[in-house]
Write a protein that holds these residues in place. Structure first.
Motif, PDB file in Angstrom:
ATOM      1  N   LEU A 244      54.408 -46.443  -4.121  1.00 46.13           N
ATOM      2  CA  LEU A 244      53.079 -46.893  -3.731  1.00 46.13           C
ATOM      3  C   LEU A 244      52.850 -48.337  -4.141  1.00 46.13           C
ATOM      4  CD1 LEU A 244      52.693 -43.679  -4.430  1.00 46.13           C
ATOM      5  CD2 LEU A 244      50.322 -44.273  -4.197  1.00 46.13           C
ATOM      6  N   SER A 245      52.070 -49.019  -3.338  1.00 46.95           N
ATOM      7  CA  SER A 245      51.595 -50.344  -3.696  1.00 46.95           C
ATOM      8  C   SER A 245      50.138 -50.182  -4.110  1.00 46.95           C
ATOM      9  CB  SER A 245      51.712 -51.288  -2.503  1.00 46.95           C
ATOM     10  OG  SER A 245      51.184 -52.547  -2.828  1.00 46.95           O
ATOM     11  N   THR A 246      49.860 -50.416  -5.380  1.00 44.56           N
ATOM     12  CA  THR A 246      48.517 -50.213  -5.915  1.00 44.56           C
ATOM     13  C   THR A 246      47.944 -51.534  -6.403  1.00 44.56           C
ATOM     14  OG1 THR A 246      49.232 -49.834  -8.186  1.00 44.56           O
ATOM     15  CG2 THR A 246      49.242 -47.928  -6.717  1.00 44.56           C
ATOM     16  N   SER A 247      46.729 -51.475  -6.880  1.00 43.24           N
ATOM     17  CA  SER A 247      46.112 -52.671  -7.448  1.00 43.24           C
ATOM     18  C   SER A 247      46.774 -53.066  -8.769  1.00 43.24           C
ATOM     19  CB  SER A 247      44.619 -52.429  -7.670  1.00 43.24           C
ATOM     20  OG  SER A 247      44.435 -51.321  -8.530  1.00 43.24           O
ATOM     21  N   LYS A 248      47.488 -52.142  -9.388  1.00 40.91           N
ATOM     22  CA  LYS A 248      48.202 -52.408 -10.639  1.00 40.91           C
ATOM     23  C   LYS A 248      49.667 -52.745 -10.402  1.00 40.91           C
ATOM     24  CE  LYS A 248      44.757 -50.997 -13.295  1.00 40.91           C
ATOM     25  NZ  LYS A 248      43.981 -51.868 -14.113  1.00 40.91           N
TER      26      LYS A 248
ATOM     27  N   MET B  22      47.203 -37.224  -3.434  1.00 37.90           N
ATOM     28  CA  MET B  22      48.606 -37.618  -3.357  1.00 37.90           C
ATOM     29  C   MET B  22      49.497 -36.380  -3.290  1.00 37.90           C
ATOM     30  SD  MET B  22      50.216 -40.473  -5.857  1.00 37.90           S
ATOM     31  CE  MET B  22      48.688 -41.374  -5.888  1.00 37.90           C
ATOM     32  N   SER B  23      50.303 -36.301  -2.246  1.00 32.34           N
ATOM     33  CA  SER B  23      51.187 -35.143  -2.107  1.00 32.34           C
ATOM     34  C   SER B  23      52.483 -35.376  -2.876  1.00 32.34           C
ATOM     35  CB  SER B  23      51.487 -34.885  -0.633  1.00 32.34           C
ATOM     36  OG  SER B  23      52.134 -35.999  -0.076  1.00 32.34           O
ATOM     37  N   ARG B  24      53.099 -34.291  -3.296  1.00 29.08           N
ATOM     38  CA  ARG B  24      54.366 -34.374  -4.014  1.00 29.08           C
ATOM     39  C   ARG B  24      55.502 -34.430  -3.000  1.00 29.08           C
ATOM     40  NH1 ARG B  24      53.569 -32.781  -9.369  1.00 29.08           N
ATOM     41  NH2 ARG B  24      55.700 -32.093  -9.650  1.00 29.08           N
ATOM     42  N   VAL B  25      56.463 -35.284  -3.248  1.00 29.52           N
ATOM     43  CA  VAL B  25      57.592 -35.446  -2.342  1.00 29.52           C
ATOM     44  C   VAL B  25      58.649 -34.408  -2.689  1.00 29.52           C
ATOM     45  CG1 VAL B  25      59.362 -37.026  -1.511  1.00 29.52           C
ATOM     46  CG2 VAL B  25      57.118 -37.896  -2.151  1.00 29.52           C
ATOM     47  N   LEU B  26      58.987 -33.580  -1.742  1.00 27.98           N
ATOM     48  CA  LEU B  26      59.995 -32.526  -1.907  1.00 27.98           C
ATOM     49  C   LEU B  26      59.689 -31.680  -3.145  1.00 27.98           C
ATOM     50  CD1 LEU B  26      62.404 -32.005  -0.011  1.00 27.98           C
ATOM     51  CD2 LEU B  26      63.863 -32.973  -1.756  1.00 27.98           C
TER      52      LEU B  26
ATOM     53  N   MET C  48      54.510 -48.913  -7.843  1.00 28.37           N
ATOM     54  CA  MET C  48      54.888 -47.846  -8.769  1.00 28.37           C
ATOM     55  C   MET C  48      55.160 -46.557  -8.017  1.00 28.37           C
ATOM     56  SD  MET C  48      51.173 -47.073 -10.506  1.00 28.37           S
ATOM     57  CE  MET C  48      50.915 -48.753 -10.964  1.00 28.37           C
ATOM     58  N   THR C  49      55.661 -45.572  -8.749  1.00 33.22           N
ATOM     59  CA  THR C  49      55.927 -44.266  -8.150  1.00 33.22           C
ATOM     60  C   THR C  49      54.647 -43.445  -8.097  1.00 33.22           C
ATOM     61  OG1 THR C  49      56.460 -43.217 -10.252  1.00 33.22           O
ATOM     62  CG2 THR C  49      58.282 -44.267  -9.068  1.00 33.22           C
ATOM     63  N   ASP C  50      54.721 -42.343  -7.362  1.00 37.87           N
ATOM     64  CA  ASP C  50      53.550 -41.477  -7.234  1.00 37.87           C
ATOM     65  C   ASP C  50      53.157 -40.859  -8.572  1.00 37.87           C
ATOM     66  OD1 ASP C  50      55.963 -40.057  -7.142  1.00 37.87           O
ATOM     67  OD2 ASP C  50      55.145 -38.455  -5.912  1.00 37.87           O
ATOM     68  N   LYS C  51      54.130 -40.527  -9.391  1.00 44.26           N
ATOM     69  CA  LYS C  51      53.831 -39.924 -10.695  1.00 44.26           C
ATOM     70  C   LYS C  51      53.107 -40.916 -11.607  1.00 44.26           C
ATOM     71  CE  LYS C  51      55.990 -37.430 -14.544  1.00 44.26           C
ATOM     72  NZ  LYS C  51      54.815 -37.580 -15.304  1.00 44.26           N
ATOM     73  N   GLU C  52      53.573 -42.153 -11.619  1.00 45.89           N
ATOM     74  CA  GLU C  52      52.919 -43.177 -12.435  1.00 45.89           C
ATOM     75  C   GLU C  52      51.491 -43.422 -11.955  1.00 45.89           C
ATOM     76  OE1 GLU C  52      55.668 -46.322 -11.761  1.00 45.89           O
ATOM     77  OE2 GLU C  52      56.994 -45.734 -13.391  1.00 45.89           O
ATOM     78  N   ALA C  53      51.299 -43.433 -10.641  1.00 46.52           N
ATOM     79  CA  ALA C  53      49.956 -43.649 -10.088  1.00 46.52           C
ATOM     80  C   ALA C  53      49.032 -42.481 -10.439  1.00 46.52           C
ATOM     81  CB  ALA C  53      50.035 -43.828  -8.575  1.00 46.52           C
ATOM     82  N   ARG C  54      49.564 -41.263 -10.389  1.00 45.48           N
ATOM     83  CA  ARG C  54      48.761 -40.091 -10.765  1.00 45.48           C
ATOM     84  C   ARG C  54      48.363 -40.164 -12.238  1.00 45.48           C
ATOM     85  NH1 ARG C  54      52.516 -36.798  -8.841  1.00 45.48           N
ATOM     86  NH2 ARG C  54      52.299 -36.726  -6.617  1.00 45.48           N
TER      87      ARG C  54
ATOM     88  N   LEU D  40      47.974 -42.834 -14.044  1.00 41.64           N
ATOM     89  CA  LEU D  40      46.979 -43.899 -14.220  1.00 41.64           C
ATOM     90  C   LEU D  40      45.694 -43.630 -13.430  1.00 41.64           C
ATOM     91  CD1 LEU D  40      49.280 -47.050 -14.004  1.00 41.64           C
ATOM     92  CD2 LEU D  40      48.204 -46.103 -16.046  1.00 41.64           C
ATOM     93  N   LYS D  41      45.710 -42.569 -12.628  1.00 43.90           N
ATOM     94  CA  LYS D  41      44.571 -42.180 -11.792  1.00 43.90           C
ATOM     95  C   LYS D  41      44.147 -43.292 -10.841  1.00 43.90           C
ATOM     96  CE  LYS D  41      42.856 -38.645 -14.842  1.00 43.90           C
ATOM     97  NZ  LYS D  41      41.727 -38.029 -15.478  1.00 43.90           N
ATOM     98  N   ILE D  42      45.148 -43.851 -10.142  1.00 40.40           N
ATOM     99  CA  ILE D  42      44.855 -44.848  -9.115  1.00 40.40           C
ATOM    100  C   ILE D  42      45.598 -44.489  -7.838  1.00 40.40           C
ATOM    101  CG2 ILE D  42      44.291 -46.785 -10.619  1.00 40.40           C
ATOM    102  CD1 ILE D  42      47.119 -47.774 -10.335  1.00 40.40           C
ATOM    103  N   GLY D  43      45.016 -44.820  -6.730  1.00 36.94           N
ATOM    104  CA  GLY D  43      45.638 -44.597  -5.432  1.00 36.94           C
ATOM    105  C   GLY D  43      46.163 -45.907  -4.883  1.00 36.94           C
ATOM    106  N   GLY D  44      46.639 -45.856  -3.660  1.00 38.94           N
ATOM    107  CA  GLY D  44      47.146 -47.070  -3.046  1.00 38.94           C
ATOM    108  C   GLY D  44      47.818 -46.782  -1.721  1.00 38.94           C
ATOM    109  N   GLU D  45      48.541 -47.772  -1.239  1.00 38.32           N
ATOM    110  CA  GLU D  45      49.254 -47.653   0.027  1.00 38.32           C
ATOM    111  C   GLU D  45      50.606 -46.988  -0.212  1.00 38.32           C
ATOM    112  OE1 GLU D  45      51.037 -50.468   3.599  1.00 38.32           O
ATOM    113  OE2 GLU D  45      49.978 -51.388   1.919  1.00 38.32           O
ATOM    114  N   VAL D  46      50.886 -45.930   0.516  1.00 37.18           N
ATOM    115  CA  VAL D  46      52.154 -45.209   0.378  1.00 37.18           C
ATOM    116  C   VAL D  46      53.204 -45.952   1.199  1.00 37.18           C
ATOM    117  CG1 VAL D  46      53.341 -43.011   0.641  1.00 37.18           C
ATOM    118  CG2 VAL D  46      50.894 -43.046   0.164  1.00 37.18           C
TER     119      VAL D  46
END
Length: 131
Positions: free
Chosen positions: A105-109, A93-97, A112-118, A120-126
């Motif tokens: 991101l749309s994740t299985s959970k 996951m790249s950092r924005v600016l 959420m934002t990229d920071k929250e996904a990082r 929780l250690k989950i990826g998803g659709e950006v």
């Protein structure tokens, strides 16, 4: 409508350019979650979900600076499109600016934002970048 998220972002972008204080957008569960994130991160003042016979509406109060009337949102960029979906793992996951913006991101959970996904250690659709 083939891409409701692009329509949502375009309506926000148009409201910013026209310096509208309030914008109404047709509601969906995904748009509601994105709106909640935007409010929590301070990109918009407030929002209200209005139920009607059909799908409902989201009323968003845009946030402008008191001094020079500049909006809090500079760029709204759609990343994953219906024709080309973009997925990422939490490791790639790249950092924005460089951390000043957010990626939604749309994740299985849930959405959420990229920071929250990082965290929780989950990826998803950006879905989009906002800064």
């Amino acid at each position: 409508m083939t891409d409701p998220i692009a329509d949502y972002l375009t309506r926000l972008r148009n409201a910013i350019k026209a310096k509208h204080k309030i914008v109404e957008i047709p509601a969906s569960n995904l748009k509601k979650e994105i709106t909640k994130i935007l409010c929590n991160k301070g990109y918009i003042w407030d929002y209200r979900f209005i139920e009607d016979k059909h799908q409902g509406k989201i009323k968003i109060a845009m946030k402008y600076s008191n001094i020079n009337k500049v909006n809090a949102i500079k760029v709204l960029k759609r990343i994953s499109k219906p024709g080309l979906r973009k997925y990422t793992s939490y490791r790639k996951m790249s950092r924005v600016l460089n951390g000043l913006g957010i990626a939604i991101l749309s994740t299985s959970k849930g959405v959420m934002t990229d920071k929250e996904a990082r965290d929780l250690k989950i990826g998803g659709e950006v879905l989009c970048y906002i800064y």
